[in-house]
Every structure is written in structure tokens, then in C-alpha cells.
Design a protein around this motif. Sequence first.
Motif, PDB file in Angstrom:
ATOM      1  N   LYS A 166       0.829  -1.214   0.000  1.00  0.00           N
ATOM      2  CA  LYS A 166       0.000   0.000   0.000  1.00  0.00           C
ATOM      3  C   LYS A 166       0.861   1.261   0.000  1.00  0.00           C
ATOM      4  O   LYS A 166       0.397   2.351  -0.312  1.00  0.00           O
ATOM      5  N   ALA A 167       2.133   1.113   0.331  1.00  0.00           N
ATOM      6  CA  ALA A 167       3.025   2.285   0.312  1.00  0.00           C
ATOM      7  C   ALA A 167       3.407   2.597  -1.129  1.00  0.00           C
ATOM      8  O   ALA A 167       3.505   1.707  -1.968  1.00  0.00           O
ATOM      9  N   GLU A 168       3.616   3.874  -1.375  1.00  0.00           N
ATOM     10  CA  GLU A 168       3.893   4.294  -2.746  1.00  0.00           C
ATOM     11  C   GLU A 168       5.324   3.955  -3.196  1.00  0.00           C
ATOM     12  O   GLU A 168       6.266   4.104  -2.433  1.00  0.00           O
ATOM     13  N   ALA A 169       5.442   3.540  -4.452  1.00  0.00           N
ATOM     14  CA  ALA A 169       6.778   3.282  -5.012  1.00  0.00           C
ATOM     15  C   ALA A 169       7.496   4.614  -5.231  1.00  0.00           C
ATOM     16  O   ALA A 169       6.869   5.643  -5.408  1.00  0.00           O
ATOM     17  N   GLN A 170       8.828   4.565  -5.206  1.00  0.00           N
ATOM     18  CA  GLN A 170       9.612   5.772  -5.510  1.00  0.00           C
ATOM     19  C   GLN A 170      10.253   5.621  -6.881  1.00  0.00           C
ATOM     20  O   GLN A 170      10.708   4.548  -7.245  1.00  0.00           O
ATOM     21  N   HIS A 171      10.290   6.743  -7.612  1.00  0.00           N
ATOM     22  CA  HIS A 171      11.007   6.764  -8.897  1.00  0.00           C
ATOM     23  C   HIS A 171      12.172   7.719  -8.740  1.00  0.00           C
ATOM     24  O   HIS A 171      11.961   8.925  -8.578  1.00  0.00           O
ATOM     25  N   ILE A 172      13.380   7.196  -8.789  1.00  0.00           N
ATOM     26  CA  ILE A 172      14.565   8.032  -8.590  1.00  0.00           C
ATOM     27  C   ILE A 172      15.206   8.268  -9.961  1.00  0.00           C
ATOM     28  O   ILE A 172      15.611   7.304 -10.622  1.00  0.00           O
ATOM     29  N   THR A 173      15.277   9.517 -10.378  1.00  0.00           N
ATOM     30  CA  THR A 173      15.851   9.811 -11.698  1.00  0.00           C
ATOM     31  C   THR A 173      17.382   9.766 -11.620  1.00  0.00           C
ATOM     32  O   THR A 173      17.965   9.787 -10.531  1.00  0.00           O
ATOM     33  N   TYR A 174      18.005   9.763 -12.796  1.00  0.00           N
ATOM     34  CA  TYR A 174      19.471   9.798 -12.817  1.00  0.00           C
ATOM     35  C   TYR A 174      19.993  11.074 -12.166  1.00  0.00           C
ATOM     36  O   TYR A 174      20.999  11.056 -11.456  1.00  0.00           O
ATOM     37  N   ARG A 175      19.263  12.195 -12.330  1.00  0.00           N
ATOM     38  CA  ARG A 175      19.692  13.446 -11.693  1.00  0.00           C
ATOM     39  C   ARG A 175      19.649  13.305 -10.169  1.00  0.00           C
ATOM     40  O   ARG A 175      20.580  13.679  -9.461  1.00  0.00           O
ATOM     41  N   GLN A 176      18.547  12.716  -9.684  1.00  0.00           N
ATOM     42  CA  GLN A 176      18.417  12.528  -8.231  1.00  0.00           C
ATOM     43  C   GLN A 176      19.448  11.524  -7.716  1.00  0.00           C
ATOM     44  O   GLN A 176      20.028  11.702  -6.641  1.00  0.00           O
ATOM     45  N   LEU A 177      19.688  10.490  -8.498  1.00  0.00           N
ATOM     46  CA  LEU A 177      20.686   9.492  -8.109  1.00  0.00           C
ATOM     47  C   LEU A 177      22.049  10.163  -7.937  1.00  0.00           C
ATOM     48  O   LEU A 177      22.781   9.905  -6.976  1.00  0.00           O
ATOM     49  N   HIS A 178      22.353  11.044  -8.876  1.00  0.00           N
ATOM     50  CA  HIS A 178      23.625  11.765  -8.821  1.00  0.00           C
ATOM     51  C   HIS A 178      23.741  12.552  -7.507  1.00  0.00           C
ATOM     52  O   HIS A 178      24.777  12.517  -6.834  1.00  0.00           O
ATOM     53  N   ALA A 179      22.653  13.219  -7.136  1.00  0.00           N
ATOM     54  CA  ALA A 179      22.683  14.035  -5.911  1.00  0.00           C
ATOM     55  C   ALA A 179      22.819  13.140  -4.669  1.00  0.00           C
ATOM     56  O   ALA A 179      23.636  13.412  -3.786  1.00  0.00           O
ATOM     57  N   HIS A 180      22.017  12.073  -4.617  1.00  0.00           N
ATOM     58  CA  HIS A 180      22.072  11.188  -3.444  1.00  0.00           C
ATOM     59  C   HIS A 180      23.460  10.567  -3.270  1.00  0.00           C
ATOM     60  O   HIS A 180      24.000  10.501  -2.170  1.00  0.00           O
ATOM     61  N   VAL A 181      24.004  10.093  -4.381  1.00  0.00           N
ATOM     62  CA  VAL A 181      25.294   9.404  -4.308  1.00  0.00           C
ATOM     63  C   VAL A 181      26.400  10.392  -3.946  1.00  0.00           C
ATOM     64  O   VAL A 181      27.272  10.095  -3.117  1.00  0.00           O
ATOM     65  N   SER A 182      26.358  11.580  -4.533  1.00  0.00           N
ATOM     66  CA  SER A 182      27.400  12.567  -4.243  1.00  0.00           C
ATOM     67  C   SER A 182      27.371  12.947  -2.767  1.00  0.00           C
ATOM     68  O   SER A 182      28.407  13.068  -2.112  1.00  0.00           O
ATOM     69  N   LYS A 183      26.148  13.132  -2.251  1.00  0.00           N
ATOM     70  CA  LYS A 183      26.040  13.500  -0.829  1.00  0.00           C
ATOM     71  C   LYS A 183      26.572  12.376   0.064  1.00  0.00           C
ATOM     72  O   LYS A 183      27.336  12.620   1.001  1.00  0.00           O
ATOM     73  N   MET A 184      26.146  11.160  -0.231  1.00  0.00           N
ATOM     74  CA  MET A 184      26.599  10.062   0.638  1.00  0.00           C
ATOM     75  C   MET A 184      28.110   9.915   0.536  1.00  0.00           C
ATOM     76  O   MET A 184      28.776   9.614   1.532  1.00  0.00           O
ATOM     77  N   ALA A 185      28.651  10.148  -0.652  1.00  0.00           N
ATOM     78  CA  ALA A 185      30.104  10.070  -0.828  1.00  0.00           C
ATOM     79  C   ALA A 185      30.793  11.116   0.053  1.00  0.00           C
ATOM     80  O   ALA A 185      31.800  10.828   0.714  1.00  0.00           O
ATOM     81  N   ASN A 186      30.228  12.317   0.086  1.00  0.00           N
ATOM     82  CA  ASN A 186      30.821  13.364   0.932  1.00  0.00           C
ATOM     83  C   ASN A 186      30.706  13.029   2.415  1.00  0.00           C
ATOM     84  O   ASN A 186      31.606  13.335   3.199  1.00  0.00           O
ATOM     85  N   VAL A 187      29.598  12.393   2.789  1.00  0.00           N
ATOM     86  CA  VAL A 187      29.449  11.966   4.185  1.00  0.00           C
ATOM     87  C   VAL A 187      30.536  10.946   4.534  1.00  0.00           C
ATOM     88  O   VAL A 187      31.186  11.026   5.585  1.00  0.00           O
TER      89      VAL A 187
END
Length: 649
Positions: free
Chosen positions: A102-123
Motif C-alpha cells: 500500500k506504500a507508494e513506489a519511488q522513482h529516482i531519476t538519474y539526476r536525483q541518483l547523482h545528488a544522493h550518491v554525491s552527498k553520501m560520498a561526501n558523508v
Amino acid sequence: MTDKTFPPQADMAAGAHADKATYDRMYAHSVSDPDGFWGEEGKRLDWMTPYTKVKNTSFAPGNIDIRWFEDGTLNVAANCIDRHLADRADQTAIIWEPDDPKAEAQHITYRQLHAHVSKMANVLKDLGVGKGDRVVIYLPMIPQAAYAMLACARIGAIHSVVFAGFSPDALAARVNGSEAKVVITADEAPRGGRNTPLKDNADKAFDKITTDTKMLVVKRTGGDIAMQEGRDHWLHEMEDTVGNDCPPEEMNAEDPLFILYTSGSTGQPKGVVHTTGGYLVYAAMTHQYTFDYHDGDVFWCTADVGWVTGHSYIVYGPLANGATTLMFEGVPTYPDAGRFWQVCEEHKVNQFYTAPTAIRALMGKGNAFVEKYDLSSLKVLGTVGEPINPEAWNWYNEVVGKGKVPIVDTWWQTETGGHLLTPLPGATPTKPGSATLPFFGIKPVVLEPETGKEITTTEAEGVLAIADSWPSQMRTIWGDHERFEMTYFSQYENLFFSGDGCRRDADGYYWITGRVDDVINVSGHRMGTAEVESALVAHKAVSEAAVVGYPHEIKGQGIYAYVSLMQGEEPTDALRKDLETWVRSEIGPIAKPDLIQFAPGLPKTRSGKIMRRILRKIAENDYGSLGDTSTLAEPEVVDDLIANRMNKG
Ligand code: 6R9
């Protein structure tokens, strides 16, 4: 006997990356001129420094040395994300389907993927992680698992993903073994409607972790957990303090990308090491050809990222190809046995890749669960992990594929990085139960097990080895190159030994018959019998244990344990339960013995070696062929074992 064959359908062959003529031509080129073939294929990636050398590999005794594209430099995350931003920044990279339908699926775009990965890399950098450092990822099937892998790749850290179903002890052993600087985990892991206390498990592991290691915690459920000041950090809090920009590190093609622990026939699990360039070339190429992936398709591999299948075919292969890859947090039977097919309908899945054990389990629940859903988007169905029995193959073909969707039965291993034997959907006629023919660049050989002599007739039965290297071959065992040579190259000179038995039929098709060593395959998961034995003997009531596999209707193989008790211990059902719980907590639920037989004695040779052959036969209910038992020290123990066997089927 002639096997039924299923030729590729004409429309599939017409639109496919490879029809039969293309496969034949490319295969011939790949094995006659590996440098030329892979030199071209390597160009599917973006290189920072282009390679000038392609293949430099040796299987020679005492000098096992495997290098591909060795003077090239690149970054895996840049290849899986950044290079797609020009054309497909707004295309979905990852569809995440949560456990709760019942929970909604997420669609992560390549642009969003880039942001998430870059942030986690900096962390990770802020936590002191740099090039060559190890990071252990102990996460459920959430997008952050993919971000974490790619974040490591981005900064040149080596990840080691530990399946979230593994116990605190197993986690601790892997953290200690790789001296990881950080463990990335989550508060809780929802699966099948229940939450596993993942952070609690990690806390327990930290009691046994001897290295200076920090914990980075993803908030998945918001459940109540304890954070240890100084050691534990919330990902979302740290992400608020770092920037979005993290330039990808320039890596040599032969720098390690990841370590993945897998079971072998002896000792504790070994850390399989894969490197950067060759691994990604091969993962991307197999993803494209085996599944006939085309731009815009939605690809779903149901494996967990804790296994190699999840590495190569949820994350690296698909993302290197700019694909849309689906990641599923749940299980096939929750809320009911229609879950897979409901997800296929909802997200219009084009390629679906799963394990025979799941197919068998769902087959047992009846066709109505499949027929309820519109599966017309499916173009290719895949299987992996264990031999698929023809009944399951036929059901997959008829009920799921409606007889119109090609099935690819892919044989490969953690060690191989990608598919070695597989049909190509537009090229290869299939036979239920056969992994068919080699992928490009793969030279399989069938050997007589005892002599190691190659059987050169087309029809052959023996053990399977590979005669030459391919780009995604494992390079070493973490910290133990000698064990690497011993495990894979010492049985048969100048060959990579797979550990599997196989038959080659009159058409040159390969049929994997299962492991020939002391590895058992339980629901597609590899388990060393030695690991389960050492967990059992660590229990105070146990003096000796021997573990074998036996045929299991759903799991493929079940775990059968023969246990001798310490003087004064009583063989009760309560103790049996206690031992099951013990093994679960020592290794994880997948290692829990299905059957435990208390045995006053185990069959041994006079030199004290346990005769597993006999134990296997008894577990298989096949005592007509026990063979010669006269060399046993105490032949009478066999009668007791037979009289008290647990597998009454
Ligand atoms: C990818 C993966 C490897 C072992 C392998 C073999 C068995 C895998 C198979 C198969 C028959 C297939 N196996 N695929 N057996 N047909 N299509 O599963 O890696 O976990 O390392 O297991 O699995 O016995 O040696 P891994």
C-alpha cells in the motif's frame, strides 16, 4: 532421448541485439581474438585515461595474475550516473517498490541518483573514508543500498555488502576481515510485514568488532534504536552538513571495486575481490545481451544486493547501461503469492530475473495468483542461482510467459562476476533445464574429475572448468592470494575450476548438475557445510557434527545435520530446537538445518576422516548404493544412522 527445444521467436530475433548469426560470429571472434574483441567492448565505458593494453592474464601455477585494461583509468559511479546526465537526467534510474504494497513506489531519476550518491560520498569522506578504504554495507533492499555502493565507487573506497539476513557474528567477521572504517546500516528492515532490528544486530556485532569502525545509520522505519555517541551517525543528519558536489575519483582499471564474501568447501567464507574496469565492462555487456535490454525497458532482478546477482544485475550492469532498474524490498509471498506479478503489472516490467526456488514456491500456490495480473509487458524471463528443474521451467514458460517469452537460464558465480553460460533471447534455442551455451569470451571445458583430462567429444559428463580468463573474473581472495590459487587453480592446471559438475549434450549444450564439492545450494544461496558444522560444534552440547545436502522440493537442497553429543547430553526435541536457533544466531536464518539427526557415532575411515559420501546417501534415502563400507573404523554406526534417519520421505 531428445530434449524439447524452444527456438527464439522470429520477431524477438529480428529486434534483438543478437540473432543466431550474430552470436556465432561474435563468439568466434571473442575466443579467437580476445584482445581485439574486448578492446572494442571496453569502449562501452567512459575512460578517463583510455587503455592501450587489453588482456594480460596468467593461470600458470604459482603465477595466477589476472589483469584487464590495466593501464586505463575510470570511475564506476561516473559510468553508472554522470555520463547519463546529458541524455537521460530525468529518466528513472531506480524504481523502488517497498515491502508494504500500500506504500507508494519511488522513482529516482538519474539526476536525483547523482545528488544522493554525491552527498553520501561526501558523508563517507567526512567519516574519514578515502581511496582504498573498506566500507561494509549492511542494509535492507532500499535505494540507499545502491547509493552506498555507488558512493564508495565514487570516492574509490572498496565496499563489502553483507546480506541483511546474516547474523551479528557473521557481520563482525566480515568487518574484522576487511578492517572496515564504516558500517552502513539502517534502523530496521521491513520484509514480509515484519521488521528486523538491523541496528540492534549491528550493535551486537560491534561487541565483537576489533577495528576502529564507525556506524552510519539510514532512517528507514523511524523505529526506536539506540545511538552510541561518537561512534554512530545518522545519514540524514550528516547529509545536511555536506555539499552536493563530489568529483569522481580517478581509479585504475585494476583497483578493487568490491569484496563479497562467499562460501567455499573448506573453512570460513572467503572475500572474493572484483576490480573496476573489466567487471563493469562485463556486467554491462551481459546485462544488455542476456536480457536483450533496450533503452526505455524496465528491468527487474529480484535478488538481494547482498549477493553477487544484486551487485551485477540490480546495480552495476543496468546503471552502466542507463537502464531503469527495479529494486524490491519485499518477499514473493507477501501479502500473497501474487506479489511478483502485481509488481510486474504495476511497473510494466520488461525483463524479470529470479531464482528457481522462488518459481517452485509460487508454482505450488496455483496459477490464479499469476493469471490475475496483466503480464503482457514481459519480454524476457531469467533464472539464476541453481539448476532449474524442467517442471518449474515449463511452468515459468507457460503460466508466466504464456509460451511467448524466452527464458534465459544463466549459470555463473560470485567468482565470475557475470553470466558465463546463458542463452541469448533472440539467438539461442532453449531446452528446459539447460544453461545452453557460453557467453562471449568464455571457453568452457569438461574434465574427467579424477584425471583432470579434458573430454573433447561433444557429448561429455564431468566437472566444469574455464580455459581462459574473461574481464569480470575475480582477481584474488581478500588478503589471501595463495588461497585463491589453491581454491580455483590447483585441482586442474591452467584452468579455472568452477566446483560444479556438468554434462554437455550432442548439441554442445551445457547442463549443470550441481556442486561437486562440499558446498550446498539452499534456495539459491551458497552454504559451506564446514561453516554449519563449525557453528554446531561451537554449541556446548555438541561434540561432533557432519552436514550434507539432501534433495528438497522447494529449496533445491535442504541442510541435513548429523550431530554427536557430549557425554551426558540427552538427544531431545528441545535440544534439536535449541541447535536450530543456535545456528540461526551464529550464521543467519538461511543456515538453519532442516533436519538434525542425533548420531552416537559418525562413519569414519581408520584415519579418522568422516565418510561424507555415506552420510549423503543416507540423507538422500539411497542406501542401496552405499558402496564399500568395509574401510570404516566402526561399520556398525551405519546401521544406527539408517535406523534413525530423519528424512522419512
Ligand atoms: C550467481 C550465483 C554459484 C553457484 C554455482 C552453481 C549454482 C548458479 C546456476 C547454478 C545451475 C544455474 N548456480 N546459477 N546452477 N544453473 N543457472 O548464484 O552465484 O551465489 O556464487 O552461486 O550456484 O552451483 O556454482 P553464487
